[in-house]
Design a protein around this motif. Structure first.
Motif, PDB file in Angstrom:
ATOM      1  N   MET A  91      10.398  -0.276   7.374  1.00 54.98           N
ATOM      2  CA  MET A  91       9.800   0.481   6.271  1.00 54.98           C
ATOM      3  C   MET A  91      10.321  -0.010   4.928  1.00 54.98           C
ATOM      4  O   MET A  91       9.556  -0.180   3.973  1.00 54.98           O
ATOM      5  N   HIS A  92      11.633  -0.261   4.841  1.00 53.93           N
ATOM      6  CA  HIS A  92      12.211  -0.779   3.603  1.00 53.93           C
ATOM      7  C   HIS A  92      11.590  -2.129   3.245  1.00 53.93           C
ATOM      8  O   HIS A  92      11.294  -2.401   2.084  1.00 53.93           O
ATOM      9  N   TYR A 121       8.666  -3.224   3.927  1.00 56.81           N
ATOM     10  CA  TYR A 121       7.299  -3.038   3.425  1.00 56.81           C
ATOM     11  C   TYR A 121       7.316  -2.701   1.935  1.00 56.81           C
ATOM     12  O   TYR A 121       6.564  -3.282   1.144  1.00 56.81           O
ATOM     13  N   TYR A 122       8.176  -1.756   1.551  1.00 51.31           N
ATOM     14  CA  TYR A 122       8.262  -1.385   0.135  1.00 51.31           C
ATOM     15  C   TYR A 122       8.773  -2.544  -0.712  1.00 51.31           C
ATOM     16  O   TYR A 122       8.282  -2.779  -1.821  1.00 51.31           O
ATOM     17  N   TYR A 153      16.020   1.689  -2.370  1.00 49.89           N
ATOM     18  CA  TYR A 153      14.982   2.305  -3.202  1.00 49.89           C
ATOM     19  C   TYR A 153      15.431   2.565  -4.641  1.00 49.89           C
ATOM     20  O   TYR A 153      14.648   3.065  -5.449  1.00 49.89           O
ATOM     21  N   ALA A 193       2.897   5.118   0.465  1.00 46.87           N
ATOM     22  CA  ALA A 193       3.163   5.742   1.762  1.00 46.87           C
ATOM     23  C   ALA A 193       1.954   5.706   2.694  1.00 46.87           C
ATOM     24  O   ALA A 193       2.086   5.451   3.897  1.00 46.87           O
ATOM     25  N   LEU A 240       1.557   2.167   3.932  1.00 42.74           N
ATOM     26  CA  LEU A 240       2.609   1.903   4.913  1.00 42.74           C
ATOM     27  C   LEU A 240       2.215   2.472   6.268  1.00 42.74           C
ATOM     28  O   LEU A 240       2.378   1.815   7.298  1.00 42.74           O
ATOM     29  N   PHE A 241       1.681   3.681   6.259  1.00 41.10           N
ATOM     30  CA  PHE A 241       1.283   4.310   7.522  1.00 41.10           C
ATOM     31  C   PHE A 241       0.169   3.519   8.204  1.00 41.10           C
ATOM     32  O   PHE A 241       0.260   3.214   9.397  1.00 41.10           O
ATOM     33  N   LEU A 300       3.020   1.733  10.323  1.00 42.95           N
ATOM     34  CA  LEU A 300       3.464   2.809  11.201  1.00 42.95           C
ATOM     35  C   LEU A 300       2.442   3.173  12.274  1.00 42.95           C
ATOM     36  O   LEU A 300       2.791   3.291  13.459  1.00 42.95           O
ATOM     37  N   THR A 347      14.060   9.765   8.329  1.00 45.15           N
ATOM     38  CA  THR A 347      13.116   9.086   7.441  1.00 45.15           C
ATOM     39  C   THR A 347      12.860   9.939   6.202  1.00 45.15           C
ATOM     40  O   THR A 347      12.989  11.164   6.234  1.00 45.15           O
ATOM     41  N   MET A 407       7.486   9.077   3.157  1.00 48.47           N
ATOM     42  CA  MET A 407       7.020   8.266   4.276  1.00 48.47           C
ATOM     43  C   MET A 407       6.539   9.139   5.433  1.00 48.47           C
ATOM     44  O   MET A 407       5.598   8.784   6.154  1.00 48.47           O
TER      45      MET A 407
END
Length: 240
Positions: A25-26, A28-29, A72, A84, A87-88, A92, A120, A124
């Motif tokens: 996840m990190h 991706y951001y 972040y 977010a 990202l999903f 995800l 989490t 997110m």
């Protein structure tokens, strides 16, 4: 207090319902920063920190989480929230285990209040919680100053024993019977969480958790396998 919600099903997220983890996840951001130069810099930082994150995770999930959230620092709240949903959809959703949706639906149908308990971050978690239809979410939150993330998590940090404490506090506030409740996790770090309910389930367990589950005679569930069967206590006959 609603009689149908006297028991709850508490779910961990990473490794339990989906294969994606905080590092993914990190990343991706980091690679989706508006500035290409900053994006490349941030993504490189994430890659270089992977060995350290792996070591921290083995030592302490709380230490791992605090360090990971530093990634972040300096990001604007609107940017974090805005990414977010992407990202999903991109990362995800494709990582959700084949039987995860059926499990969450099963506990809901049997009268459990479905509660997501995860380290989490809240922005997110929102699309994930909506996708699964969770009734409640207990998760981590970042500190912001003038809408910019400091990289510091607000207390209490949801990890390890704090997960169990949060579950007990939630049950007391909502009138839940923990002895009739269940919990699902893949990590040995969540043994306190699993031990706090009457029906703990080692879900896609790590080697350490599998060993503990076998010693304590906890059910073991593999959501990666479409043919896997849910524990007997989740059969329709146990609904009442």
């Amino acid at each position: 207090m609603t009689p149908a919600f006297m028991k709850a099903a508490f779910y961990d997220l990473d490794g339990t319902l989906l294969s994606c983890n905080l590092v993914t996840m990190h990343a991706y951001y980091a690679r989706n920063d508006r500035s290409l130069v900053k994006s490349a810099y941030q993504f490189t930082k994430v890659l270089l920190s992977v060995p350290l994150l792996f070591g921290l995770d083995l030592y302490s999930r709380a230490a791992f989480t605090r360090f990971a959230f530093r990634a972040y620092r300096g990001m604007h709240r609107d940017r974090l929230v805005g990414l977010a949903d992407d990202l999903f959809e991109v990362t995800l959703k494709p990582s959700i285990f084949p039987r995860a949706g059926a499990l969450v639906a099963c506990t809901r149908d049997l009268g459990y209040r479905n509660v997501l308990v995860t380290g989490t971050l809240d922005f997110m978690v929102r699309p994930i919680a909506l996708h699964f239809g969770f009734d409640e979410v207990i998760c981590n939150r970042l500190e912001f100053r003038k809408h910019v993330a400091t990289g510091i998590a607000l207390e209490p940090l949801i990890a390890e024993r704090e997960k169990a404490r949060s579950i007990r506090q939630y049950a007391e506030q909502e009138g839940m019977d923990l002895s009739k409740s269940c919990a699902f996790s893949d990590s040995a770090a969540d043994v306190p969480m699993l031990s706090s309910v009457g029906q703990p389930v080692a879900t896609n367990p790590s080697l350490a958790l599998r060993r503990i589950a076998q010693e304590r005679q906890w059910p073991i569930l593999e959501l990666r396998e479409t043919s896997s069967k849910f524990p007997p206590f989740l059969s329709p006959a146990k609904a009442h």
